[in-house]
Write an enzyme that holds these catalytic residues in place. Structure first.
Site: not given
Ligand code: NAD
Length: 311
Positions: A70-71, A101, A178, A247
């Protein structure tokens, strides 16, 4: 965990990262129950055989292992403690792995709230971008008891490179590693943008400047590899939103504050990132702070364009 007795995995958060991670768990044969705030987010997973659950409680009630991706920490908190959240359905002896993260506060509260349930709690954030999530080549930094790490290895190996799935310590250590990786990488990005923009504005050819830096003691992996996404393709990686990068920088600085380490450089990097967010918008890519310097000097830093101009 052998092929015949793979545990059922629940996965909450099917965004840029989670959708690819789920696809790789499915390829490895894990039965899946998936959920997301967005109803349409599970379409591909369901078409590939996963069950859809409307709430975290429903996910937890049907699974042995619940993964959240999750974000923000507030989203993880809502998914666990909110109405119909994971903790309302979790089974005794189950495992919760947070791969977001994040920071250990929610994890600590979950451990405190579930003492009677023998819940196994693990933090396992990742590196490797959305493309690594899709290809199953993530690096995974696991904060867990040694026994949990060994038991869960097949789950991690399905999503990441087996030799880059690392047990980094106990609860919270995965989150800390991380955040430090991202802090250093974002700092490399800003330092590289400053140097390339300045050198080119001073009249040096971009390719010559980059080659010279790579041959020098100032070389970095960012300069050799990651910056090419911008220099070759003008790609600022929209697979990771600049809002989430901000964030991460905020969480990293909070962590430094909590352990009493002054981080002046990190604070400046965070402010530059926040300027990029204000200028290009929340969904712009994590590398758009680089563009601030291109805009400032009115010169996109592109290897091909420079080569064409000098041909
Ligand atoms: P994103 O915003 O693309 O996806 C997050 C998903 O979570 C969305 O589909 C949203 O609808 C869902 N969501 C949010 N709150 C929710 C809840 N309470 N219940 C159910 N679903 C919920 O984010 P992302 O890019 O996939 O990143 C996810 C995590 O991974 C973050 O912590 C980010 O920092 C980390 N991360 C991302 C990347 C990247 O390249 N995108 C790389 C490494 C780590």
């Amino acid at each position: 965990m052998n092929e015949q007795h793979l545990p059922t995995v629940g996965f909450i958060g099917l965004g840029h990262m989670g959708s690819g991670m789920v696809a790789n768990l499915q390829k490895a044969g894990f039965p899946l129950v998936v959920s997301d705030r967005r109803d349409d987010a599970g379409r591909d997973a369901v078409n590939a055989g996963a069950r859809w659950a409307a709430t975290g409680a429903e996910v937890a009630a049907q699974t042995d292992i619940v993964i959240t991706m999750l974000p923000r920490p507030t989203d993880v908190d809502a998914a666990l403690f909110g109405d119909h959240g994971v903790l309302q359905g979790i089974r005794s002896g189950a495992t919760w792995i947070d791969m977001s993260t994040s920071v250990p506060e929610v994890e600590r509260r979950v451990i405190d709230a579930t003492r009677s349930l023998d819940l196994h709690v693990v933090d396992a954030p990742v590196s490797g971008m959305a493309v690594g999530a899709a290809n199953g080549t993530l690096q995974i930094f696991v904060g867990a008891d040694a026994e949990d790490f060994a038991r869960l290895r097949p789950v991690f190996n399905a999503m990441g490179n087996a030799d880059r799935v690392i047990h980094v310590g106990g609860h919270g250590a995965g989150y800390a590693v991380k955040l430090m990786i991202n802090q250093l990488w974002f700092s490399h990005l800003i330092a590289t943008a400053e140097v390339l923009a300045t050198g080119v504005a001073a009249g040096v050819d971009l390719a010559v400047l980059r080659r010279s830096l790579i041959a020098s003691p100032a070389n970095s992996n960012f300069l050799e590899n990651d910056v090419l996404s911008i220099l070759d393709h003008g790609d600022y990686d929209e697979g990771f939103a600049v809002a989430l990068a901000c964030k991460d920088l905020g969480l990293s600085i909070d962590l430094s504050r909590s352990v009493g380490v002054p981080v002046e450089l990190s604070a400046i990097v965070e402010q530059i990132y926040r300027r990029a967010l204000a200028q290009y918008g929340e969904t712009a890519g994590e590398m758009t702070p680089f563009q601030l310097y291109e805009d400032l000097t009115s010169r996109p830093l592109r290897l091909a364009e420079q080569q064409a101009a000098t041909a």
